[in-house]
Design an enzyme around this catalytic site. Sequence first.
Site, PDB file in Angstrom:
ATOM      1  N   LYS A  45      10.301   7.786  -3.856  1.00 23.10           N
ATOM      2  CA  LYS A  45       9.255   8.736  -4.231  1.00 23.10           C
ATOM      3  C   LYS A  45       9.698  10.045  -4.547  1.00 23.10           C
ATOM      4  CE  LYS A  45       4.447   9.550  -2.229  1.00 23.10           C
ATOM      5  NZ  LYS A  45       3.750   8.850  -3.222  1.00 23.10           N
TER       6      LYS A  45
HETATM    7  N1  PPE Z   1       1.854   4.024  -6.119  1.00 22.51           N
HETATM    8  C1  PPE Z   1       2.268   5.316  -6.360  1.00 22.51           C
HETATM    9  C2  PPE Z   1       2.890   5.526  -7.522  1.00 22.51           C
HETATM   10  C3  PPE Z   1       1.831   6.499  -5.434  1.00 22.51           C
HETATM   11  O1  PPE Z   1       2.253   7.575  -5.602  1.00 22.51           O
HETATM   12  C4  PPE Z   1       1.294   5.924  -4.239  1.00 22.51           C
HETATM   13  C5  PPE Z   1       0.775   6.994  -3.142  1.00 22.51           C
HETATM   14  C6  PPE Z   1       1.020   4.542  -3.949  1.00 22.51           C
HETATM   15  C7  PPE Z   1       1.698   3.653  -4.918  1.00 22.51           C
HETATM   16  C8  PPE Z   1       0.547   4.074  -2.669  1.00 22.51           C
HETATM   17  O2  PPE Z   1       1.265   4.376  -1.551  1.00 22.51           O
HETATM   18  P1  PPE Z   1       0.785   4.649  -0.271  1.00 22.51           P
HETATM   19  O3  PPE Z   1       0.450   5.985  -0.021  1.00 22.51           O
HETATM   20  O4  PPE Z   1       2.127   4.436   0.640  1.00 22.51           O
HETATM   21  O5  PPE Z   1      -0.125   3.659   0.346  1.00 22.51           O
HETATM   22  N2  PPE Z   1       0.466   8.282  -4.011  1.00 22.51           N
HETATM   23  C9  PPE Z   1       0.410   9.358  -3.106  1.00 22.51           C
HETATM   24  C10 PPE Z   1       0.222  10.377  -4.197  1.00 22.51           C
HETATM   25  C11 PPE Z   1      -1.140  11.344  -4.159  1.00 22.51           C
HETATM   26  C12 PPE Z   1      -0.776  12.511  -5.188  1.00 22.51           C
HETATM   27  O6  PPE Z   1      -1.633  12.615  -5.958  1.00 22.51           O
HETATM   28  O7  PPE Z   1      -0.061  13.376  -4.905  1.00 22.51           O
HETATM   29  C13 PPE Z   1      -0.607   9.314  -1.928  1.00 22.51           C
HETATM   30  O8  PPE Z   1      -1.476   8.579  -2.125  1.00 22.51           O
HETATM   31  O9  PPE Z   1      -0.533  10.265  -1.168  1.00 22.51           O
END
Ligand code: PPE
Length: 305
Positions: A160
């Site tokens: 990330k």
């Molecule tokens: N894929 C991506 C690309 C992603 O950024 C997130 C979280 C997820 C999947 C889901 O991951 P998880 O939160 O562990 O279930 N995205 C974060 C970014 C939000 C933002 O705009 O900044 C979030 O949901 O916090």
Amino acid sequence: MPTLVPTPKIWMNGTLVDWDKAQVHVLTHTLHYGTGVFEGIRAYETSEGPAVFRLTEHINRLFKSAKILGMEIPYTPEQLIAATKEVVRSTGLPSCYVRPLAYYGYGEMGLNPLPCVVDVAIACWPWGAYLGEDALTKGVRMKISSWTRLDHNTMPPAAKTVGNYVNSSLAKVEALKAGYDEAIMLNPQGFVSECTGENIFVVRNGVILTPPLSAGALEGITQNCVAQIAAELGYEMRVENIVRSDLYIAEEIFCCGTAAEVSAINSVDDRDVPCPGPITTAIAELYAKAVRGQVPHYKHWCELA
Ligand code: PPE
């Protein structure tokens, strides 16, 4: 009109500083080259006070992202877990969104970040429904992006990193400008990867499908919750490659992430998808209870601040 609501303090390199004083120099390395790693976490109100949802897993993923980038975070996971709880408590809010960020700071320019200091900040703010208030009931309109999802040998999607989100932003802006709510991204092989900030699930023939990590998706912590909840509810779930036409003829589609929680999808490229479907609704409802500490067997996910 900015919608970011300030909270009293931000944790920066070991101390809580006033929100307005949490500033960086314009020659901060990460600001120029995207060389940072971050997390997105939610704290929810529970009957025992604010609890940070799956905090340990999120901080562990921050360290994995840093490892992929080759960055040494000058704190232990335990220190950042304690720091997150401290800053959440300092907001006085029952629930909030939490953003830990580790970045190369001021002192060197040029593409080698290694001589730079690694700074860490943890900020919190109130953040409502990420894909709109009616994302669960009415669902969100999706567009398949013309942008390809970044790939394992270009910008590893498992990390990330700050820079990775240029790819997501390009897709998000394209979708919004075209009148959609969010984008679904295909990988260089043409398989469905994920959305700009959420993992995706597609129901076909009664089975819930979600793309493998090899398809370029982040290892989502909400995705992991959904897998456990789906199993508990008796749904079959399989991790396998999904193609574009699977989306067009799906029985249900939903996406999930910390910010978006579990959100239903009502169409993809203007092909209607039944919404909200029974599987989506059942999973979203149980997830909403779990994050608030209302499901005894998932209470260990809620780490009291
Ligand atoms: N894929 C991506 C690309 C992603 O950024 C997130 C979280 C997820 C999947 C889901 O991951 P998880 O939160 O562990 O279930 N995205 C974060 C970014 C939000 C933002 O705009 O900044 C979030 O949901 O916090």
